[in-house]
Design an enzyme around this catalytic site. Structure first.
Site, mmCIF file in Angstrom:
data_model
loop_
_atom_site.group_PDB
_atom_site.id
_atom_site.type_symbol
_atom_site.label_atom_id
_atom_site.label_comp_id
_atom_site.label_asym_id
_atom_site.label_seq_id
_atom_site.Cartn_x
_atom_site.Cartn_y
_atom_site.Cartn_z
ATOM 1 N N LEU A 126 -0.106 -7.582 -32.882
ATOM 2 C CA LEU A 126 -1.543 -7.178 -32.750
ATOM 3 C C LEU A 126 -2.640 -8.190 -33.511
ATOM 4 O O LEU A 126 -2.296 -8.840 -34.571
ATOM 5 C CB LEU A 126 -1.855 -5.920 -33.275
ATOM 6 C CG LEU A 126 -0.894 -4.767 -32.679
ATOM 7 C CD1 LEU A 126 -1.366 -3.347 -33.128
ATOM 8 C CD2 LEU A 126 -1.541 -4.780 -30.963
ATOM 9 N N GLU A 415 -6.842 -20.115 -41.379
ATOM 10 C CA GLU A 415 -5.529 -20.712 -41.201
ATOM 11 C C GLU A 415 -4.777 -19.955 -39.943
ATOM 12 O O GLU A 415 -4.460 -20.517 -39.045
ATOM 13 C CB GLU A 415 -4.584 -20.688 -42.410
ATOM 14 C CG GLU A 415 -5.156 -21.577 -43.579
ATOM 15 C CD GLU A 415 -6.148 -20.785 -44.634
ATOM 16 O OE1 GLU A 415 -6.490 -21.670 -45.456
ATOM 17 O OE2 GLU A 415 -6.438 -19.782 -44.178
ATOM 18 N N HIS A 477 -0.531 -23.422 -55.015
ATOM 19 C CA HIS A 477 -0.743 -24.260 -54.229
ATOM 20 C C HIS A 477 0.462 -25.244 -53.830
ATOM 21 O O HIS A 477 0.624 -25.940 -53.053
ATOM 22 C CB HIS A 477 -1.796 -25.297 -54.450
ATOM 23 C CG HIS A 477 -3.349 -24.521 -54.016
ATOM 24 N ND1 HIS A 477 -3.666 -23.546 -54.939
ATOM 25 C CD2 HIS A 477 -4.391 -24.849 -53.215
ATOM 26 C CE1 HIS A 477 -4.847 -23.078 -54.355
ATOM 27 N NE2 HIS A 477 -5.144 -23.821 -53.414
#
Length: 672
Positions: A126, A415, A477
């Site tokens: 979805l 993103e 990161h």
């Protein structure tokens, strides 16, 4: 509207919509699996859309200037299959409807773009549909700016459910669409107030209309069972500026006496008794999968409604010059420019001669400065990291409402939405999309990246800051497990180039793909040019190759990718100085190496040598090359990460985690 009122006021519409509902109930019941409620609730909206507003020709589902129709609520797949069959789509026969959700059927549980030509995108997870549709709408705006309205002038229509709008990706999508003022994007919200667990109110109280309005959308609403009111809303939507949400208030399982307006109609067959009673309420006196001839004929007339418009478009297309027709056909079919190979070879030769020391993210930017001028179909972008990803080449201007000819998209910190939109850009046709973020944020984009692979969409993911080598930003990161995750995904090419030459070769391969996405994992830190002897052959296309041969008797093979190839080469120098013959294999793409024939793989990885893999990531994907392919556990080792990273300058991190030439040499000697 109540059913009796609807039947009397709109008898012809009622018969058309009832055909959708009947086929849906019958197919789900036969499969003993599926979602009947949403198609039953949406039948009136879909009938008005297809009969009065959607520009399509059922006989030409890939016509370039058709409207795009996306069912974001992919669980309601029988809505699409019923519409296509009734309208005369040759692929969706009655037999396919009867075999809904069965092995080998084109009518899969959720709509699959690679099975049916008329399905624009795979949906089911979805939120993916609406986000992908944003990319389609951007593609239409871009192509219209470059080719004119005579060739490109259509809309993207999307049906979303409550679940689509709860998923976080939906906000990324509507925020991007609102900022871009996409007037060709119309979203129809199936507002039935039901999720699997019950009423929407048990898990959400968002004012969806206000949310869309706050993101820059025009918001309309209608009674989703009144064809006149639906037609009014869709007509207004086409006249609005910017993207439009139409709140279509519907009843799930419309007409089912015991299960309508309930989660009981959502995800399970209604049962023979409930179906019989529902059909009686509809006035549908026909057996399972039986469509009266007059209803089928009326639907086929709807399916051919766009034939005249398509013929007129084909006349305009035929009037173009040969070169323009050829170029338009090339980009719409996703064929790469014939200039690409020569341009990449010239670039490789220049880099081999000058041997720069650059980060592979910078090398990627250098390659894009070569690719983008000769491939006008590229649309690049970044999730707010342009200066770090280096994805914007020299000649690119920004795509926005004031400049639809721009070829660079500022996606913002989105993103997941970016990745889905890139899928939509390619699926629309005419665009090759690439976009960048930090490699660790493949986690945030994973849902759409997986669909790239499933849908066979050759999206290019430019993922920089690929290891602990990014340094001070620390373990949040620093990707250590992400290479393994990407390599585990079927139909995906994961590249980790070692220098500027391998980066150029990786880009050439990625741009040439027809049905496979590519991930370019690129370094932050500068890396020397290792391939200083020019070879026109694309060695990266082999997946792995010998970058340095052993002097004397070969006793060890070092395998590495990216920034660690340099480390392996320095380790080879240490070992060779001690008369230990050492071969170094650069392996920029494991998937391509696995695809080579065994004879080539055996030449690169022969038996009877110690093998050590070097990569600033976890070991998991390396065991095939260490233990398999004629390797032995007693003679295999790995130098890399077995934990998360830390915050420090890159050289200190490599030293701390033992990823050094000396450590590699020591590992080889211990195994010998």
């Amino acid at each position: 509207m109540e059913i009796e009122e609807l039947r009397k006021a709109h008898p012809e519409h009622w018969k058309l919509a009832s055909a959708i509902r009947a086929l849906t109930m019958d197919a789900v019941q036969a499969a003993n699996s599926g979602h009947p409620g949403a198609p039953m609730g949406l039948a009136d909206v879909a009938t008005v859309l297809f009969s009065k507003h959607l520009k399509f020709d059922a006989s030409a589902p890939k016509w370039a200037d058709r409207d795009r129709f996306v069912l974001s609520a992919g669980h309601a797949s029988m809505l699409v299959y019923s519409l296509l069959h009734l309208a005369g789509d040759e692929q969706v026969t009655l037999e396919q409807i009867k075999n809904f959700r069965q092995m080998g059927a084109l009518t899969a549980g959720h709509p699959e773009n690679f099975l049916l030509d008329a399905v624009e995108t795979t949906t089911g997870p979805l939120g993916q549909g609406i986000a992908t549709a944003v990319g389609m709408a951007i593609a239409e705006e871009s192509l219209r700016a470059h080719w004119g309205k005579k060739l490109v002038d259509h809309r993207t229509w999307v049906i979303v459910g409550d679940g689509c709008l709860m998923e976080g990706i939906s906000q990324e999508a509507i925020g991007l669409a609102g900022m871009q003022e996409l007037s060709n994007l119309i979203v129809l919200w199936d507002n039935n107030d039901i999720t699997i667990d019950g009423r929407v109110s048990i898990s959400d109280k968002t004012d969806q209309r206000a949310r869309f309005a706050a993101s820059g959308w025009t918001v309309l609403h209608c009674d989703g069972h009144d064809p006149d009111d639906i037609d009014r809303a869709l007509t207004e939507a086409k006249q609005a500026k910017g993207p439009v949400l139409v709140d279509c208030k519907t009843i799930i399982g419309f007409g089912a006496p015991n299960k309508s307006d309930s989660y009981a109609a959502h995800g399970a067959p209604l049962g023979d008794e409930e179906i019989a009673r529902t059909k009686a309420i509809y006035g549908w006196d026909h057996g399972p999968f039986e469509i009266p001839a007059d209803v089928k004929s009326a639907w086929e007339a709807i399916g051919s409604r766009g034939a005249t418009e398509r013929a007129e478009w084909e006349e305009r297309f035929a009037a173009l010059s040969d070169s323009k027709r050829g170029e338009f056909t090339r980009i719409m079919t996703g064929t790469v420019s014939k200039k690409l190979v020569g341009a990449i070879r010239k670039f490789k030769k220049e880099q081999a001669e000058t041997a720069p020391k650059v980060a592979t993210r910078k090398a990627s930017e250098m390659v894009l400065n070569v690719i983008n001028p000769i491939c006008p179909e590229t649309l690049g972008g970044s999730a707010d990291l342009t200066g770090s990803n280096l994805t914007k080449s020299k000649e690119m201007s920004v795509f926005n409402p004031e400049n639809r000819k721009g070829r660079y998209i500022n996606y913002g910190i989105r993103e997941h939405g970016m990745a889905a939109a890139m899928n939509g850009l390619f699926l629309h046709g005419g665009v090759r999309a690439y976009g960048g973020t930090f490699f660790c944020f493949t986690d945030y984009a994973r849902g759409a990246m997986r669909l790239s692979a499933l849908m066979k969409v050759p999206t290019v993911y430019v993922m920089t800051h690929d290891s602990i080598g990014l340094g001070e930003d620390g373990p949040t990161h620093q990707p250590v497990e992400h290479l393994a995750i990407c390599r585990a995904t079927p139909n995906t090419l994961t590249f980790r180039p070692a220098d500027v030459v391998e980066t150029a070769e990786a880009w050439e391969i990625a741009m040439s793909q027809e049905g496979t996405p590519s991930i370019l994992a690129l370094s932050r830190q500068g890396l020397p040019t290792l391939r200083t002897e020019y070879k026109p052959q694309n060695l990266t296309a082999k997946g792995a190759y010998v970058i340095a041969e052993a002097d004397g008797k070969r006793q060890a093979i070092l395998m590495a990718t990216g920034s660690e190839v340099e480390i392996a080469l320095k380790a080879r120098e240490i070992l060779q100085a001690q008369a230990i013959g050492t071969r170094v294999v650069s392996m920029p793409c494991m998937e391509l190496f696995a695809a080579q024939d065994e004879s080539y793989r055996k030449r690169v990885l022969p038996p009877n040598s110690v093998r050590v893999a070097v990569e600033a990531a976890v070991r998991q994907p390396w065991d095939r090359w260490l233990l398999g392919e004629r390797g032995r556990e007693a003679k295999a080792g790995f130098v890399g990460m077995d934990r998360f990273g830390a915050s420090a300058p890159a050289p200190e991190l490599y030293e701390k985690f033992g990823i050094t030439p000396e450590a590699v040499a020591d590992k080889v000697k211990a195994l010998l």
